[in-house]
Design a protein around this motif. Structure first.
Motif, PDB file in Angstrom:
ATOM      1  N   ASP A 154      -5.473  -1.297   9.049  1.00  0.00           N
ATOM      2  CA  ASP A 154      -5.092  -0.127   9.330  1.00  0.00           C
ATOM      3  C   ASP A 154      -4.343  -0.115   8.080  1.00  0.00           C
ATOM      4  O   ASP A 154      -3.829  -0.978   6.972  1.00  0.00           O
ATOM      5  N   THR A 155      -4.547   1.548   7.425  1.00  0.00           N
ATOM      6  CA  THR A 155      -4.909   1.828   6.081  1.00  0.00           C
ATOM      7  C   THR A 155      -3.612   3.028   5.493  1.00  0.00           C
ATOM      8  O   THR A 155      -4.183   3.982   6.832  1.00  0.00           O
ATOM      9  N   SER A 156      -2.732   2.554   5.463  1.00  0.00           N
ATOM     10  CA  SER A 156      -2.244   3.681   4.713  1.00  0.00           C
ATOM     11  C   SER A 156      -2.669   4.353   3.537  1.00  0.00           C
ATOM     12  O   SER A 156      -1.939   5.745   3.022  1.00  0.00           O
ATOM     13  N   SER A 157      -2.837   3.297   2.784  1.00  0.00           N
ATOM     14  CA  SER A 157      -3.079   3.599   1.693  1.00  0.00           C
ATOM     15  C   SER A 157      -5.182   3.319   1.516  1.00  0.00           C
ATOM     16  O   SER A 157      -5.869   3.327   1.314  1.00  0.00           O
ATOM     17  N   ALA A 158      -5.507   4.643   0.037  1.00  0.00           N
ATOM     18  CA  ALA A 158      -6.667   5.707   0.191  1.00  0.00           C
ATOM     19  C   ALA A 158      -8.018   4.225   0.007  1.00  0.00           C
ATOM     20  O   ALA A 158      -8.840   3.804   0.103  1.00  0.00           O
ATOM     21  N   TYR A 159      -6.912   3.180  -1.238  1.00  0.00           N
ATOM     22  CA  TYR A 159      -7.948   2.098  -1.897  1.00  0.00           C
ATOM     23  C   TYR A 159      -7.829   0.850  -0.473  1.00  0.00           C
ATOM     24  O   TYR A 159      -9.310   0.384  -0.707  1.00  0.00           O
ATOM     25  N   SER A 160      -6.950   0.788   0.396  1.00  0.00           N
ATOM     26  CA  SER A 160      -6.945  -0.225   1.384  1.00  0.00           C
ATOM     27  C   SER A 160      -8.460   0.218   2.707  1.00  0.00           C
ATOM     28  O   SER A 160      -8.862  -1.265   2.838  1.00  0.00           O
TER      29      SER A 160
END
Length: 225
Positions: free
Chosen positions: A172-178
């Motif tokens: 799950d990604t809340s970060s654009a980098y993740s």
């Protein structure tokens, strides 16, 4: 810091728990976009028992890895845990947790996580899989970012999950980098929504700062059925 300096990737053990949590508290607790947006923790000494429990619950399942520098200092960590593809209907689902949560800041985050579950509907996409491994926490020391540590932790995690005979990894990604890391490693997005569109009572729940505009769920199939 010299670019030639190397790091080592290894399994997190009980002896590592304190050092790993210190790293996570000075990075993920403060920097993760949802945490930052609600002001969950403004320093590594801030207390958040709910987040502590979330982080430590899967720490010693034998699927979490750390990166250490030449002196043995923990400079990166990825905490992974085995989870059901569909939440158990036992009153401990994310929505129920959110409704019971007494920390208003963490409660908002739990509502976001609950929306992911209902939005992704992974049990419909993978009806023949009953469990997966979820990447719960990923953290890198500020001085060691952009040196390939997260890539190395991701690769080691995938090897370990294959060894367990589990087909699916969820990120799950809340970060654009993740999200960029997920796409680089062949993960497929099964849920993606702009934070401004995740609302409660007509108002957005949490809106992190750019470039973190989207909430996403990625899954990778490590081998065919």
């Amino acid at each position: 810091m010299s670019k030639e300096k190397v790091y080592n990737i290894s399994l997190i053990t009980e002896e590592d728990a304190e050092s790993v949590m210190k790293l996570i508290k000075r990075t993920f607790y403060i920097d993760e976009p949802l945490n930052r947006a609600v002001g969950l923790c403004t320093s590594e000494t801030d207390s958040c028992p709910e987040l502590d429990e979330y982080c430590t619950g899967s720490l010693l399942e034998g699927l979490s890895f750390k990166a250490t520098d030449a002196e043995g200092n923990v400079i990166g960590a990825m905490i992974n845990g085995v989870c059901p593809v569909k939440e158990d209907d036992n009153g401990n689902d994310l929505l129920s947790q959110a409704q019971r949560c007494t920390n208003p800041k963490f409660q908002k985050i739990l509502y976001i996580l609950a929306r992911r579950e209902s939005g992704a509907k992974l049990w419909e996409k993978f009806p023949h899989d009953h469990k997966l491994v979820e990447v719960k926490i990923a953290a890198t020391d500020h001085n060691w970012r952009r040196k390939g540590i997260m890539n190395a932790l991701t690769e080691e995690t995938e090897k370990a999950v294959r060894t367990r005979g589990i087909r699916l990894i969820r990120l799950d990604t809340s970060s654009a980098y993740s999200a960029m890391t997920a796409e680089k490693y062949g993960y497929t997005s099964y849920y993606k929504v702009l934070y401004r569109d995740i609302k409660m009572d007509g108002k957005p729940l949490i809106v992190p700062e750019p470039p973190h505009l989207e909430d996403s769920v990625y899954v990778k199939e490590l081998f065919p059925l």
